[in-house]
Design an enzyme around this catalytic site. Structure first.
Site: not given
Ligand SMILES: NC(=O)C1=CN([C@@H]2O[C@H](COP(=O)(O)OP(=O)(O)OC[C@H]3O[C@@H](n4cnc5c(N)ncnc54)[C@H](OP(=O)(O)O)[C@@H]3O)[C@@H](O)[C@H]2O)C=CC1
Ligand SMILES: O=C(O)CCC(=O)C(=O)O
Length: 488
Positions: A180, A255, A289, A390
């Site tokens: 997904k 993660e 991240c 974050e």
């Molecule tokens: N650690 C990292 O690499 C990341 C951190 N983030 C953090 O998260 C914040 C918000 O970003 P966002 O994209 O909204 O992150 P989310 O945690 O909402 O999204 C990550 C994934 O989880 C899915 N998801 C959303 N809601 C649910 C749920 N209830 N159950 C299971 N899966 C779900 C999303 O689907 P969909 O988006 O399609 O609805 C997407 O595929 C960012 O500002 C950042 O701080 C975000 C992305 C990556």
């Molecule tokens: O720094 C990277 O190359 C990976 C970062 C990462 O895993 C993320 O942002 O989710």
């Protein structure tokens, strides 16, 4: 020359077929550099579509796990070759869908190729140990078995690398997968799946279901036939996914966020440190991240470092990631832009001093995109929101300290512990940092971002579920150990 076709309609990939969502509904995926450009239309799937994908994956698991690791590896090698051939097209989809610059997107796509090749090779490596039994007539050893069906829930910030670094180890160790992707980058995900299809992967082994996380992601976490979930995204959602999977006795790996510090010691090479801070904090518009967000500087070099940093920030060119002129693209979505702007406002409200940026750019050609200026604050205190939460945007917080001990203490004053770096030439400071810094990834004289695919990756504290992804560490999540005792 670009061959990318806008506004195509994409489908889910279930049991080896491209199929529309049962409801027929789609979402438009738009370009964050220009909100008027529709990159493609992607399925807005429902639980019925997910159920079909899980059924297909469960059925395919029986024969997939019976193949040898080398046979499964052949499919990954083929997929790597196709992805390499189509790298420009896939990278362009990524840039258009989530805004990172084309060179970064191309680099990430080639990283996807390398990850596939790495895990293809893993199919030929050992999966167990012989352990001496206390019975001299017996043979005791461990072997590993796949979990079964693995659900991959992926974010939008690395739309090629993250799905691949989760799916490739899942597949090589004999699992089948339902992916997904983030709905914002579902076109890119569909293009990656096309590469696996072209590689001839058997039907049902890797499936794609596009739709809202709150619908598909949460149903996947609760699905009784999904034996493991690997998730990257926000803390809020990750915790919910983990709790749902745990409550039904399946396996999960999370993660999540970071609030990554870089320490600039008094003896640092300041030009190198500035370069690493800019690259670590602002590349990909700060949407990693592992991005640097807290810059902790020994007071004696504070002014010199600040001056050099601000001069470099001034030079950053914002623009569409498809233009060779741009160094930094837009935020990935309007929601993400608004989050970043609200943190910038909070920083000011809580008393931090804005040194650079802080607004949307005023140039008319950027008006239709979700751009924000690279932003630097000083006077940031540890209790402030911009020092604790974050932001996931191009925002740096400068914090002076009087010693390396104080720097490490401040760096550790966080709920997160993903990545951290130090710029110093002193071996003692390096060793203290390696020993005392609470982070899963510690880097010396290098930026906080940029993980290597062959090394374990994951965080401490709230940054992860304490498991590790990538490299050989991946085998721990994607398999279960069986201890075998044989006696004739
Ligand atoms: N650690 C990292 O690499 C990341 C951190 N983030 C953090 O998260 C914040 C918000 O970003 P966002 O994209 O909204 O992150 P989310 O945690 O909402 O999204 C990550 C994934 O989880 C899915 N998801 C959303 N809601 C649910 C749920 N209830 N159950 C299971 N899966 C779900 C999303 O689907 P969909 O988006 O399609 O609805 C997407 O595929 C960012 O500002 C950042 O701080 C975000 C992305 C990556
Ligand atoms: O720094 C990277 O190359 C990976 C970062 C990462 O895993 C993320 O942002 O989710």
């Amino acid at each position: 020359m670009s061959t990318f076709q806008l506004e195509q309609t994409y489908s889910n990939f279930i049991n080896g077929e491209w199929v529309k969502a049962a409801s027929g509904k789609t979402d438009a995926s738009i370009n964050p550099a220009n909100r008027n450009e529709v990159v493609g239309h992607v399925p807005a799937s429902g639980v019925e579509d997910l159920n079909q994908a899980v059924t297909a994956a469960k059925a395919a698991a029986k024969s997939w796990r019976k193949l040898t690791g080398a046979e499964r590896g052949d499919f990954l090698f083929q997929a790597a070759n196709v992805l390499e051939r189509r790298a420009n097209e896939v990278a362009e989809a990524m840039t258009r869908e989530m805004g990172k610059t084309f060179p970064e997107a191309k680099g990430e796509t080639m990283r996807g190729v390398a990850i596939l090749r790495y895990y293809a090779g893993e199919g030929m490596r050992k999966t167990g140990d012989v352990i001496p039994s206390t019975d001299s007539e017996a043979l005791m050893f461990t072997t590993r078995v796949p979990l079964g069906v693995v659900g991959v829930i992926a974010p939008w910030n690395f739309p090629v690398a993250i799905p691949i670094w989760k799916a490739a180890p899942a597949l090589i160790y004999g699992n089948t997968v339902v992916l997904k992707p983030a709905q914002e980058t579902a076109v890119t995900a569909a293009k990656v799946l096309e590469c696996f299809e072209e590689a001839g992967l058997p039907a049902g082994v890797l499936n794609l279901v596009c739709g809202k996380g709150s619908v598909i992601g949460s149903a996947m976490a609760e699905h009784p036939d999904v034996n493991g979930i690997t998730f990257t995204g926000s803390n809020e959602v990750g915790k919910r996914v983990g709790a749902a999977v745990l409550s039904r006795g399946a396996k999960y790996q999370l993660e999540m966020g970071g609030k990554n510090p870089v320490i600039i010691a008094a003896d640092a090479d300041l030009d190198l440190a500035v370069e690493g801070t800019i690259s670590g904090g602002l590349k990909s518009t700060g949407q990693k991240c592992t991005a640097t967000s807290r810059v902790i500087i020994e007071r004696i070099v504070y002014d010199a470092f600040k001056e050099k940093l601000l001069a470099k920030v001034e030079e950053i060119r914002l623009g569409d990631g498809m233009s060779g002129e741009s160094w930094m693209g837009p935020c990935a979505s309007e929601g993400q832009l608004n989050t970043v702007l609200s943190y910038i406002q909070k920083g000011q409200d809580e008393g931090a001093i804005l040194l650079a940026g802080g607004n949307r750019p005023d140039s008319p050609e950027l008006a239709e995109g979700f751009y924000v200026q690279p932003t630097v604050f000083e006077g940031v205190e540890s209790h402030m929101s911009i020092a604790r939460e974050e932001i996931f945007g191009p925002v740096l917080a400068l914090m002076p300290v009087d010693s390396i001990e104080e720097a490490i203490e401040l760096a550790n004053d966080s709920d997160y512990g993903l990545s951290a770096s130090i710029y110093t030439q002193n071996v003692g400071s390096m060793l203290s940092f390696i020993r005392d810094m609470d982070a899963g990834l510690v880097r010396i004289n290098a930026e906080t971002a940029g993980v290597e695919l062959q090394a374990p990756f994951g965080g401490m504290k709230m940054s992860s579920s304490h498991s590790r992804e990538q490299g050989q560490a991946a085998i721990e999540f994607f398999t279960a150990i069986k201890t075998v005792f044989v006696k004739s």
